[in-house]
Write a protein that holds these residues in place. Structure first.
Motif: not given
Length: 619
Positions: A260, A266-267, A270-271, A274, A395, A399, A403, A405
């Motif tokens: 990152y 960011k997408s 995020r994936n 999780i 986080i 985010f 976040f 999850c």
């Protein structure tokens, strides 16, 4: 200067390769003076092992490209050695280590030496129960490749894994589908006989890949880690069928964080975050398994019977007394025990520890041998502290303190409290104030294990040590481990005497390993010990460079850091030392350690390295 390749190569080897190994090293007894002749009749004399081996390598690189003649670039022959290693890793070795599990990559897997033991000449490809795309894809290749495709059951138990140990195979990884084709998500292998995707190797490789502008490969390996967690329940020791019950040291949060930092996707983050939280909770934090009663973590590999990946005869000294006690010859006993027809709880316990040693990545070491499943290891808890702090930071910074999850909304405080509690427990159970170091804790005996290991310094890498603890570590541990070629994996006293009945273990003194070096360097920089970091980086890189200069560019798996040589006398040999003409891979995390060290050193130290100025002259 234009050369005829085959003629020059034949003359060079005939004159200089006196031991016939198709390499030019300091052990050859040639004149070390070779006349290079161009196709037009011009001549130039080259002298010295390094320049002659560079010529050999450049000729073979050109030949491998299909060339008959070449215009020799003299800058490549005279290239400063550390600069050459850096360039070869970046441009030549990483591509040589890159694999895919698709139509274009199956050939490498079919030719893998591990398949020599297969009953048939067909490679088994195991596919997760729910991955219909992979199942159909590989079945569609059976008419072109000698492969058998097997769908795994929905629930994978140790009993099932034992049942397929006699039919080992490769486990599928992520596939990506475009309008034109389905292709495998690439990964980087360690090299040599390690021709699959490994757990912690992949993370350390990614450090070097990121420095070399290959975040695409680092991201791809994280995608394959995600696939493993989702389909196999964990990041695997490696994607072979007999590793289905075993994970490896956890670095997934570090990998996705570092991807990152370069991509700002960011997408994607995020994936993966999780999935990382899922791995943390389901692999590491299940009470009674890898989470112990004292609130800290251990490694604990499941599995039944003898580990199939071990070399033939590896366990004979262990198994022979059991076979004698059962009134069987060794071969019959091994077959009966491996199949489950014969039950032996004492031997079962031995193999729990043995598999757990392998899960820890430190296979093998007297620090953990015979008791690994009973040990709360310093490095594992430092790695999980890093997970918790990475989760908190991502986080908070990415985010905005929220976040979602798995139906739960996390904030950074949740993870910071987890990390603080872990540090408190580590200080209680693993920190030894009198010795000024972290020590592993034996759950069975209820006490610390007095073993001075490089892993005692890993809390510096993750920032878990307090300032006074860091000072104590630099004062108490680092001097005991600092050797001619860098940091030894432990000190001689902890390892103990070596004999025929107690053979050398590869993760013990006098050997040094890339992941230890890299974490220790980063930890020293984190706490401001730049002088100490500079010295041990230079020692490690000088050892690598000197050996590459003297031995035809060799970049192997491990080194004896006491003698500062790649000639390591321990179990399993030394991957990366057996090649002809030129190493096309180096070794994964060794490559990365060189790239990281080269990046961390300043220009003056790089120039000293290129001039082969020994560390004794500088420190």
């Amino acid at each position: 200067m234009r050369l005829q390749i085959e003629d020059t190569l034949a003359r060079l080897l005939q004159q200089e390769d006196t031991d016939g190994d198709k390499k030019i090293t300091v052990e050859d007894q040639g004149p070390r003076k070779f006349v290079v002749r161009s196709t037009s009749g011009n001549e130039r004399t080259l002298e010295g092992t390094y320049h002659l081996s560079n010529l050999l390598q450049e000729l073979v690189i050109a030949r491998n490209r299909g060339q008959v003649e070449m215009d020799l670039d003299w800058n490549r022959i005279d290239e400063p050695p550390a600069d050459r290693i850096n360039r070869m890793i970046r441009d030549y070795y990483w591509p040589g280590l890159t694999r895919t599990m698709d139509e274009s990559g199956l050939g490498n897997l079919i030719l893998d030496t591990k398949n020599d033991s297969l009953v048939s000449d067909r490679l088994r490809v195991y596919v997760p129960f729910e991955d219909e795309k992979a199942l159909n894809y590989y079945k569609g290749l059976t008419d072109r490749f000698p492969i058998d495709v097997i769908q795994l059951p929905q629930e994978i138990s140790p009993e099932y894994v034992r049942s397929i140990n006699s039919e080992p195979g490769i486990l599928s990884l992520a596939l990506v589908e475009s309008e034109e084709e389905i292709s495998g998500v690439p990964f980087v292998v360690p090299g040599g006989r390690f021709n699959e995707m490994y757990g912690w190797d992949s993370y350390f490789e990614s450090i070097g890949l990121n420095l070399d502008g290959r975040v695409d490969l680092t991201r791809a390996m994280a995608d394959n880690f995600q696939y493993q967690i989702e389909h196999y329940g964990k990041i695997l020791n490696a994607n072979r069928s007999y590793y289905l019950t075993r994970t490896q040291p956890p670095f997934y949060s570090s990998q996705i964080k570092e991807v990152y930092e370069q991509t700002k996707d960011k997408s994607w983050l995020r994936n993966h975050l999780i999935t990382a939280i899922k791995e943390y909770e389901t692999v590491w934090m299940i009470p009674g398994k890898r989470l112990t009663d004292i609130g800290l973590n251990r490694f604990l590999a499941e599995g039944l019977g003898i580990t199939p990946e071990a070399e033939e005869g590896h366990y004979d000294v262990v198994l022979r007394p059991y076979a004698k006690g059962a009134g069987m010859n060794l071969e019959t006993f091994i077959q009966a025990y491996s199949s489950g027809a014969l039950v032996n709880p004492q031997l079962d316990r031995y193999f729990v520890h043995d598999r757990t040693v392998r899960e820890s990545g430190h296979d093998t070491s007297y620090r953990i041998e015979g008791r690994c499943a009973d040990l709360v290891l310093v490095e594992l808890n430092a790695m999980l502290y890093k997970y918790e702090m990475d989760f908190a930071e991502l986080i908070k910074e990415v985010f905005d303190e929220s976040f979602l999850c798995n139906g739960r909304n996390y904030n950074s405080s949740y993870w910071e409290e987890k990390a603080a509690k872990r540090k408190e427990l580590v200080d209680q159970f693993l920190w030894n104030e009198d010795e000024g170091m972290y020590l592993d804790y034996d759950l069975d005996q209820g006490k610390q294990v007095p073993f001075v290991s490089a892993t005692s310094l890993v809390p510096l890498w993750c920032g878990m040590a307090g300032e006074e603890q860091a000072q104590a570590l630099i004062r108490s541990v680092l001097p005991k481990l600092k050797e001619k070629g860098g940091v030894a994996s432990c000190d001689a006293g902890s390892r103990g005497d070596i004999s025929a009945d107690r053979p050398q273990r590869q993760w013990d003194y006098p050997n040094g390993w890339a992941p230890h070096q890299m974490m220790i360097w980063q930890g020293l920089f984190r706490y401001g010990y730049k002088k100490e970091a500079r010295e041990i980086i230079y020692r490690w890189l000088f050892m690598i460079t000197r050996n590459a200069v003297d031995y035809n560019g060799t970049i192997p798996e491990k080194y004896d850091v006491v003698a500062a040589t790649h000639k390591v006398f321990a179990e399993y040999g030394n991957v990366g030392t057996e090649f002809e003409y030129i190493t096309q891979e180096g070794f994964g995390w060794m490559n990365a350690s060189f790239q990281l060290g080269y990046h961390l050193l300043d220009e003056i130290d790089r120039e000293n390295l290129n001039q082969l100025i020994a560390p004794e002259e500088l420190f």
